[in-house]
Design a protein around this motif. Structure first.
Motif, PDB file in Angstrom:
ATOM      1  N   UNK A  78       2.577  -2.582  24.068  1.00 40.00           N
ATOM      2  CA  UNK A  78       3.457  -3.324  23.158  1.00 40.00           C
ATOM      3  C   UNK A  78       4.599  -2.461  22.640  1.00 40.00           C
ATOM      4  N   UNK A  79       5.751  -3.095  22.475  1.00 39.47           N
ATOM      5  CA  UNK A  79       6.935  -2.482  21.877  1.00 39.47           C
ATOM      6  C   UNK A  79       7.470  -3.475  20.852  1.00 39.47           C
ATOM      7  N   UNK A  88      -5.536  -7.421   8.742  1.00 40.67           N
ATOM      8  CA  UNK A  88      -6.330  -6.461   9.517  1.00 40.67           C
ATOM      9  C   UNK A  88      -5.503  -6.065  10.733  1.00 40.67           C
ATOM     10  N   UNK A  89      -5.423  -4.757  11.001  1.00 44.58           N
ATOM     11  CA  UNK A  89      -4.540  -4.251  12.050  1.00 44.58           C
ATOM     12  C   UNK A  89      -5.257  -3.250  12.932  1.00 44.58           C
ATOM     13  N   UNK A  90      -5.112  -3.438  14.255  1.00 44.03           N
ATOM     14  CA  UNK A  90      -5.592  -2.464  15.228  1.00 44.03           C
ATOM     15  C   UNK A  90      -4.411  -2.112  16.121  1.00 44.03           C
ATOM     16  N   UNK A  91      -4.167  -0.805  16.288  1.00 50.68           N
ATOM     17  CA  UNK A  91      -3.071  -0.348  17.141  1.00 50.68           C
ATOM     18  C   UNK A  91      -3.648   0.602  18.181  1.00 50.68           C
ATOM     19  N   UNK A  92      -3.452   0.279  19.448  1.00 49.53           N
ATOM     20  CA  UNK A  92      -3.892   1.182  20.498  1.00 49.53           C
ATOM     21  C   UNK A  92      -2.940   2.358  20.612  1.00 49.53           C
ATOM     22  N   UNK A  93      -3.488   3.500  20.985  1.00 51.03           N
ATOM     23  CA  UNK A  93      -2.672   4.688  21.190  1.00 51.03           C
ATOM     24  C   UNK A  93      -1.678   4.408  22.313  1.00 51.03           C
ATOM     25  N   UNK A  94      -0.405   4.698  22.064  1.00 54.42           N
ATOM     26  CA  UNK A  94       0.652   4.449  23.037  1.00 54.42           C
ATOM     27  C   UNK A  94       1.547   3.281  22.658  1.00 54.42           C
ATOM     28  N   UNK A  95       1.082   2.417  21.758  1.00 58.31           N
ATOM     29  CA  UNK A  95       1.913   1.307  21.287  1.00 58.31           C
ATOM     30  C   UNK A  95       3.068   1.862  20.470  1.00 58.31           C
ATOM     31  N   UNK A  96       4.206   1.127  20.450  1.00 60.02           N
ATOM     32  CA  UNK A  96       5.354   1.581  19.672  1.00 60.02           C
ATOM     33  C   UNK A  96       5.783   0.490  18.697  1.00 60.02           C
ATOM     34  N   UNK A  97       5.868   0.855  17.428  1.00 61.95           N
ATOM     35  CA  UNK A  97       6.367  -0.054  16.404  1.00 61.95           C
ATOM     36  C   UNK A  97       7.523   0.635  15.708  1.00 61.95           C
ATOM     37  N   UNK A  98       8.706   0.038  15.796  1.00 61.25           N
ATOM     38  CA  UNK A  98       9.884   0.567  15.131  1.00 61.25           C
ATOM     39  C   UNK A  98      10.201  -0.367  13.966  1.00 61.25           C
ATOM     40  N   UNK A  99       9.522  -0.135  12.851  1.00 58.40           N
ATOM     41  CA  UNK A  99       9.666  -0.981  11.669  1.00 58.40           C
ATOM     42  C   UNK A  99       8.578  -0.614  10.680  1.00 58.40           C
ATOM     43  N   UNK A 100       8.531  -1.317   9.581  1.00 62.47           N
ATOM     44  CA  UNK A 100       7.541  -1.042   8.543  1.00 62.47           C
ATOM     45  C   UNK A 100       6.239  -1.779   8.819  1.00 62.47           C
ATOM     46  N   UNK A 101       5.117  -1.116   8.584  1.00 62.62           N
ATOM     47  CA  UNK A 101       3.800  -1.736   8.617  1.00 62.62           C
ATOM     48  C   UNK A 101       3.386  -1.978   7.174  1.00 62.62           C
ATOM     49  N   UNK A 102       3.206  -3.250   6.806  1.00 63.31           N
ATOM     50  CA  UNK A 102       2.925  -3.597   5.418  1.00 63.31           C
ATOM     51  C   UNK A 102       1.725  -4.532   5.342  1.00 63.31           C
ATOM     52  N   UNK A 103       0.676  -4.134   4.598  1.00 64.35           N
ATOM     53  CA  UNK A 103      -0.446  -5.058   4.417  1.00 64.35           C
ATOM     54  C   UNK A 103      -0.021  -6.214   3.522  1.00 64.35           C
ATOM     55  N   UNK A 104      -0.578  -7.385   3.803  1.00 69.99           N
ATOM     56  CA  UNK A 104      -0.317  -8.533   2.929  1.00 69.99           C
ATOM     57  C   UNK A 104      -0.878  -8.214   1.556  1.00 69.99           C
ATOM     58  N   UNK A 105      -0.211  -8.667   0.518  1.00 68.80           N
ATOM     59  CA  UNK A 105      -0.610  -8.355  -0.858  1.00 68.80           C
ATOM     60  C   UNK A 105      -1.935  -8.994  -1.241  1.00 68.80           C
ATOM     61  N   UNK A 106      -2.323 -10.077  -0.561  1.00 67.16           N
ATOM     62  CA  UNK A 106      -3.508 -10.833  -0.958  1.00 67.16           C
ATOM     63  C   UNK A 106      -4.817 -10.223  -0.484  1.00 67.16           C
ATOM     64  N   UNK A 107      -4.770  -9.188   0.358  1.00 65.80           N
ATOM     65  CA  UNK A 107      -6.020  -8.644   0.896  1.00 65.80           C
ATOM     66  C   UNK A 107      -6.002  -7.125   0.896  1.00 65.80           C
ATOM     67  N   UNK A 108      -7.171  -6.553   0.876  1.00 65.73           N
ATOM     68  CA  UNK A 108      -7.329  -5.109   1.036  1.00 65.73           C
ATOM     69  C   UNK A 108      -7.009  -4.789   2.489  1.00 65.73           C
ATOM     70  N   UNK A 109      -6.074  -3.878   2.765  1.00 65.99           N
ATOM     71  CA  UNK A 109      -5.692  -3.615   4.152  1.00 65.99           C
ATOM     72  C   UNK A 109      -6.824  -2.985   4.953  1.00 65.99           C
ATOM     73  N   UNK A 110      -6.933  -3.405   6.219  1.00 66.89           N
ATOM     74  CA  UNK A 110      -7.889  -2.822   7.144  1.00 66.89           C
ATOM     75  C   UNK A 110      -7.095  -2.333   8.330  1.00 66.89           C
ATOM     76  N   UNK A 111      -7.075  -1.024   8.530  1.00 68.32           N
ATOM     77  CA  UNK A 111      -6.280  -0.417   9.592  1.00 68.32           C
ATOM     78  C   UNK A 111      -7.202   0.372  10.487  1.00 68.32           C
TER      79      UNK A 111
END
Length: 119
Positions: A78-79, A88-111
């Motif tokens: 993914x790019x 809830x967020x899972x990112x595989x090694x090698x994926x590229x995200x050019x932007x901010x990662x922000x947990x929704x305010x309504x839940x405890x973030x799971x990364x």
């Protein structure tokens, strides 16, 4: 969801315009517009130019726009060029995200990071 359907946009399809679906959606082609659906699966060769809003998303292709999903899996191919909002967020090694990662305010973030300790 009882009686839910699954729609597939094949690799040979290119769509201009927004897509809103109550169904689960699998995209292998190109979409130039915003996508709103229940569950999204994006193929490796797929390109989405626009925002994505889904309860669950599994992304493997290119996205140029924001992503908002309760449960989000970003695969190594993914790019993403845009901000990402999640519960809830899972990112595989090698994926590229050019932007901010922000947990929704309504839940405890799971990364979690698959395949290593770095995102």
């Amino acid at each position: 969801m009882a009686g839910s359907t699954f729609s597939v946009l094949g690799a040979d399809l290119s769509i201009k315009g927004d897509i809103t679906a109550r169904a689960d959606l699998h995209i292998d082609g190109t979409v130039d517009g915003d996508i709103t659906c229940s569950d999204l699966v994006q193929g490796e060769a797929s390109t989405i130019i626009g925002g994505v809003t889904a309860e669950s998303a599994r992304l493997a292709g290119t996205i140029r726009g924001s992503v908002n999903a309760a449960t989000l899996v970003i695969l190594k191919t993914a790019r993403i060029d845009g901000d990402v909002t999640y519960d809830a967020l899972t990112i595989e090694q090698g994926a590229r995200v050019d932007g901010r990662l922000t947990p929704r305010a309504s839940a405890e973030p799971k990364l979690s990071v698959a395949g290593g300790t770095e995102a």
